[in-house]
Design a protein around this motif. Structure first.
Motif, PDB file in Angstrom:
ATOM      1  N   GLU A 173       0.850  -1.411  -0.409  1.00 20.90           N
ATOM      2  CA  GLU A 173       0.382   0.433  -0.154  1.00 20.90           C
ATOM      3  C   GLU A 173       0.843   1.467   0.436  1.00 20.90           C
ATOM      4  OE1 GLU A 173      -3.226  -0.287   3.302  1.00 20.90           O
ATOM      5  OE2 GLU A 173      -4.294  -1.958   1.990  1.00 20.90           O
ATOM      6  N   VAL A 174       1.713   1.245   1.155  1.00 21.80           N
ATOM      7  CA  VAL A 174       2.771   2.401   0.885  1.00 21.80           C
ATOM      8  C   VAL A 174       3.334   2.773  -1.142  1.00 21.80           C
ATOM      9  CG1 VAL A 174       4.793   3.695   1.316  1.00 21.80           C
ATOM     10  CG2 VAL A 174       3.132   2.010   2.989  1.00 21.80           C
ATOM     11  N   GLU A 175       4.064   1.310  -1.984  1.00 20.31           N
ATOM     12  CA  GLU A 175       4.559   1.480  -2.921  1.00 20.31           C
ATOM     13  C   GLU A 175       3.468   2.366  -3.524  1.00 20.31           C
ATOM     14  OE1 GLU A 175       6.002  -1.460  -6.758  1.00 20.31           O
ATOM     15  OE2 GLU A 175       5.323  -2.267  -4.168  1.00 20.31           O
ATOM     16  N   ALA A 176       1.650   1.457  -4.056  1.00 21.30           N
ATOM     17  CA  ALA A 176       0.805   2.591  -4.712  1.00 21.30           C
ATOM     18  C   ALA A 176       0.167   4.086  -4.194  1.00 21.30           C
ATOM     19  CB  ALA A 176      -0.570   2.067  -4.628  1.00 21.30           C
ATOM     20  N   LEU A 177       0.119   4.497  -3.277  1.00 23.08           N
ATOM     21  CA  LEU A 177       0.450   5.307  -2.029  1.00 23.08           C
ATOM     22  C   LEU A 177       1.627   6.337  -2.657  1.00 23.08           C
ATOM     23  CD1 LEU A 177      -0.664   7.901  -0.512  1.00 23.08           C
ATOM     24  CD2 LEU A 177       0.794   6.465   0.952  1.00 23.08           C
ATOM     25  N   LEU A 178       2.224   6.181  -3.315  1.00 18.00           N
ATOM     26  CA  LEU A 178       3.435   7.340  -3.561  1.00 18.00           C
ATOM     27  C   LEU A 178       3.582   7.245  -4.603  1.00 18.00           C
ATOM     28  CD1 LEU A 178       6.101   6.136  -0.326  1.00 18.00           C
ATOM     29  CD2 LEU A 178       4.588   8.306  -0.603  1.00 18.00           C
ATOM     30  N   GLN A 179       3.078   5.668  -5.803  1.00 18.94           N
ATOM     31  CA  GLN A 179       3.570   6.043  -7.098  1.00 18.94           C
ATOM     32  C   GLN A 179       2.745   7.647  -8.341  1.00 18.94           C
ATOM     33  OE1 GLN A 179       1.292   2.270  -8.789  1.00 18.94           O
ATOM     34  NE2 GLN A 179       2.055   2.741 -10.583  1.00 18.94           N
ATOM     35  N   GLY A 180       4.393   7.435  -8.269  1.00 22.64           N
ATOM     36  CA  GLY A 180       3.714   8.499  -9.597  1.00 22.64           C
ATOM     37  C   GLY A 180       4.051   9.901  -9.002  1.00 22.64           C
ATOM     38  N   LEU A 181       4.590   9.897  -7.441  1.00 21.47           N
ATOM     39  CA  LEU A 181       5.255  11.340  -6.608  1.00 21.47           C
ATOM     40  C   LEU A 181       6.651  11.746  -7.553  1.00 21.47           C
ATOM     41  CD1 LEU A 181       3.059  10.583  -3.241  1.00 21.47           C
ATOM     42  CD2 LEU A 181       2.083  11.883  -5.460  1.00 21.47           C
ATOM     43  N   THR A 182       6.843  12.818  -6.754  1.00 19.60           N
ATOM     44  CA  THR A 182       8.232  12.560  -7.345  1.00 19.60           C
ATOM     45  C   THR A 182       9.212  13.821  -6.332  1.00 19.60           C
ATOM     46  OG1 THR A 182       7.974  14.240  -8.480  1.00 19.60           O
ATOM     47  CG2 THR A 182       8.581  12.473  -9.391  1.00 19.60           C
ATOM     48  N   GLY A 183       9.950  13.209  -5.605  1.00 22.41           N
ATOM     49  CA  GLY A 183      10.752  14.254  -4.479  1.00 22.41           C
ATOM     50  C   GLY A 183      10.286  14.408  -3.276  1.00 22.41           C
ATOM     51  N   ARG A 184      10.175  15.170  -2.526  1.00 25.71           N
ATOM     52  CA  ARG A 184       9.203  15.767  -1.309  1.00 25.71           C
ATOM     53  C   ARG A 184       8.366  15.585  -1.073  1.00 25.71           C
ATOM     54  NH1 ARG A 184      11.117  21.464   0.099  1.00 25.71           N
ATOM     55  NH2 ARG A 184       9.885  21.921   1.319  1.00 25.71           N
ATOM     56  N   ARG A 185       7.681  15.592  -2.397  1.00 23.29           N
ATOM     57  CA  ARG A 185       6.205  15.036  -2.179  1.00 23.29           C
ATOM     58  C   ARG A 185       5.814  13.840  -1.679  1.00 23.29           C
ATOM     59  NH1 ARG A 185       2.145  17.735  -0.963  1.00 23.29           N
ATOM     60  NH2 ARG A 185       1.207  15.838  -1.794  1.00 23.29           N
ATOM     61  N   LYS A 186       6.816  12.759  -2.365  1.00 20.32           N
ATOM     62  CA  LYS A 186       6.444  11.319  -1.231  1.00 20.32           C
ATOM     63  C   LYS A 186       6.765  11.502   0.168  1.00 20.32           C
ATOM     64  CE  LYS A 186       8.636   8.966  -5.447  1.00 20.32           C
ATOM     65  NZ  LYS A 186       9.645   7.494  -5.769  1.00 20.32           N
ATOM     66  N   LEU A 187       7.462  12.193   0.313  1.00 14.74           N
ATOM     67  CA  LEU A 187       7.612  12.398   2.082  1.00 14.74           C
ATOM     68  C   LEU A 187       6.590  12.874   2.662  1.00 14.74           C
ATOM     69  CD1 LEU A 187       9.980  11.889   4.674  1.00 14.74           C
ATOM     70  CD2 LEU A 187      10.439  14.176   4.301  1.00 14.74           C
ATOM     71  N   LEU A 188       5.758  13.810   1.815  1.00 18.01           N
ATOM     72  CA  LEU A 188       5.107  14.455   2.838  1.00 18.01           C
ATOM     73  C   LEU A 188       3.732  13.563   2.546  1.00 18.01           C
ATOM     74  CD1 LEU A 188       5.555  18.410   1.694  1.00 18.01           C
ATOM     75  CD2 LEU A 188       6.167  17.446   3.923  1.00 18.01           C
ATOM     76  N   ARG A 189       3.612  13.120   1.830  1.00 17.65           N
ATOM     77  CA  ARG A 189       2.685  12.143   1.612  1.00 17.65           C
ATOM     78  C   ARG A 189       2.369  11.819   2.473  1.00 17.65           C
ATOM     79  NH1 ARG A 189      -2.088  11.247   1.356  1.00 17.65           N
ATOM     80  NH2 ARG A 189      -3.467  10.121   0.184  1.00 17.65           N
ATOM     81  N   LEU A 248      12.779  21.620   7.261  1.00 15.67           N
ATOM     82  CA  LEU A 248      13.907  21.163   7.109  1.00 15.67           C
ATOM     83  C   LEU A 248      14.519  20.678   5.857  1.00 15.67           C
ATOM     84  CD1 LEU A 248      12.877  18.038  10.480  1.00 15.67           C
ATOM     85  CD2 LEU A 248      15.370  19.764  10.221  1.00 15.67           C
ATOM     86  N   LEU A 249      13.234  20.167   5.606  1.00 16.29           N
ATOM     87  CA  LEU A 249      13.758  19.758   3.797  1.00 16.29           C
ATOM     88  C   LEU A 249      14.590  21.106   2.708  1.00 16.29           C
ATOM     89  CD1 LEU A 249      11.492  17.699   2.628  1.00 16.29           C
ATOM     90  CD2 LEU A 249      13.122  16.646   2.997  1.00 16.29           C
ATOM     91  N   ASP A 250      13.933  22.432   3.228  1.00 14.35           N
ATOM     92  CA  ASP A 250      14.182  23.525   2.842  1.00 14.35           C
ATOM     93  C   ASP A 250      15.839  24.073   3.075  1.00 14.35           C
ATOM     94  OD1 ASP A 250      11.877  23.442   1.411  1.00 14.35           O
ATOM     95  OD2 ASP A 250      11.678  24.996   2.879  1.00 14.35           O
ATOM     96  N   GLN A 251      15.921  24.332   4.676  1.00 17.57           N
ATOM     97  CA  GLN A 251      17.301  24.033   5.063  1.00 17.57           C
ATOM     98  C   GLN A 251      18.450  23.529   4.124  1.00 17.57           C
ATOM     99  OE1 GLN A 251      17.016  24.281   8.837  1.00 17.57           O
ATOM    100  NE2 GLN A 251      15.857  25.969   9.324  1.00 17.57           N
ATOM    101  N   GLY A 252      17.628  21.771   4.404  1.00 15.12           N
ATOM    102  CA  GLY A 252      18.556  20.482   4.051  1.00 15.12           C
ATOM    103  C   GLY A 252      19.114  21.349   2.016  1.00 15.12           C
ATOM    104  N   VAL A 253      18.493  21.457   1.733  1.00 18.80           N
ATOM    105  CA  VAL A 253      18.282  21.370  -0.069  1.00 18.80           C
ATOM    106  C   VAL A 253      19.538  22.870   0.226  1.00 18.80           C
ATOM    107  CG1 VAL A 253      17.828  22.767  -1.854  1.00 18.80           C
ATOM    108  CG2 VAL A 253      16.799  20.837  -0.347  1.00 18.80           C
ATOM    109  N   ARG A 254      18.951  23.759   0.836  1.00 17.52           N
ATOM    110  CA  ARG A 254      19.397  24.755   0.639  1.00 17.52           C
ATOM    111  C   ARG A 254      21.515  25.148   0.516  1.00 17.52           C
ATOM    112  NH1 ARG A 254      15.127  27.969   3.032  1.00 17.52           N
ATOM    113  NH2 ARG A 254      16.039  28.106   5.050  1.00 17.52           N
ATOM    114  N   ARG A 255      21.882  24.366   2.135  1.00 16.28           N
ATOM    115  CA  ARG A 255      22.853  23.744   2.353  1.00 16.28           C
ATOM    116  C   ARG A 255      23.462  22.868   2.340  1.00 16.28           C
ATOM    117  NH1 ARG A 255      21.782  22.688   8.956  1.00 16.28           N
ATOM    118  NH2 ARG A 255      20.691  25.246   9.253  1.00 16.28           N
TER     119      ARG A 255
END
Length: 253
Positions: free
Chosen positions: A132-148, A245-252
């Motif tokens: 179910e997690v695999e199906a939940l994240l299918q079609g999403l990319t990048g940070r959208r997977k984590l936030l989902r 956290l993701l925003d700060q990590g990407v900037r650094r």
């Protein structure tokens, strides 16, 4: 796992429902309803590190005959509902037999003991979670997977009969290291931890192990706060913090 029919605990005895209405909460997509997936983590006595779970709970099919549904699945369905709603120690074998509309000989033909039944229950939830997690994240990319994942946690909290994390609930009651459910819980924790760190890495954050660990803690805190009656507000707060956290990590990086 995307847009599957909801599998919630039976309406009978919904003592654990502490959720508010997901549809009424701002900041979460209105098209993410009908989820009965439970996404939550917490430290337990089953192992030394945090554990995560995505655990759908199915309805008992009480009243079916062995030929209609299969005794083993009916027993697992009944045990899943009762263990989740009332706790493992509070539910005896006779209660499961009655709920599954079967006989003791049939139960012991499929499961050597109650401990084996508990292990089978958690293993089935583990297997379902991965699919179910695999199906939940299918079609999403990048940070959208984590936030989902956080969105799905809020959706789970909004379901009637939400009683928290099936794995963490079970772990509180299982102390013995040689219990057959212990390696299943450890394997589940390892899988979800690796998943979270991998999603943080895919989102482009620097130090994905550290950010992933922080995301796990936020996820755990949101689940615990929601279980105490704070509803989906805790999930929204945790989701906001993960985005920062993701925003700060990407900037650094």
């Amino acid at each position: 796992m995307a847009r599957v029919p909801a599998r919630t605990v039976a309406a009978k005895g919904q003592r654990c429902n502490t959720a508010d209405s997901y549809q009424e909460q701002p900041g979460l997509s209105p098209d993410q309803t009908d989820w009965s997936v439970l996404l939550h983590i917490r430290p337990t006595s089953l192992y030394s590190q945090d554990m995560a779970v995505v655990a759908p709970i199915t309805r008992s099919r009480r009243g079916k005959t062995d030929g209609e549904a299969g005794a083993r699945e009916r027993i697992l369905d009944a045990a899943s509902r009762l263990f989740y709603e009332e706790g493992i120690q509070a539910v005896g074998i006779q209660r499961i037999i009655e709920e599954a509309n079967t006989v003791k000989a049939s139960l012991y033909a499929h499961f050597k003991s109650k401990d084996d039944l508990v292990a089978a229950y958690l293993q089935r939830e583990h297997d379902r979670a991965r699919v179910e997690v695999e199906a939940l994240l299918q079609g999403l990319t990048g940070r959208r997977k984590l936030l989902r994942l956080f969105d799905a946690l809020a959706e789970a909290m909004a379901q009637p009969g939400f009683c928290g994390c099936a794995y963490s609930n079970a772990s509180v009651e299982i102390i013995a290291r040689d219990h057959p459910a212990t390696p299943i819980a450890r394997a589940y924790r390892a899988w979800f931890s690796e998943l979270m760190i991998g999603l943080v890495r895919e989102a482009g954050a620097a130090s994905p192990e550290k950010v992933g660990a922080a995301a796990l803690l936020l996820f755990e805190a949101a689940q615990a706060a929601g279980r105490l009656g704070q509803g989906t507000q805790a999930v929204r707060d945790a989701r906001w913090a993960v985005e920062r956290l993701l925003d700060q990590g990407v900037r650094r990086k």
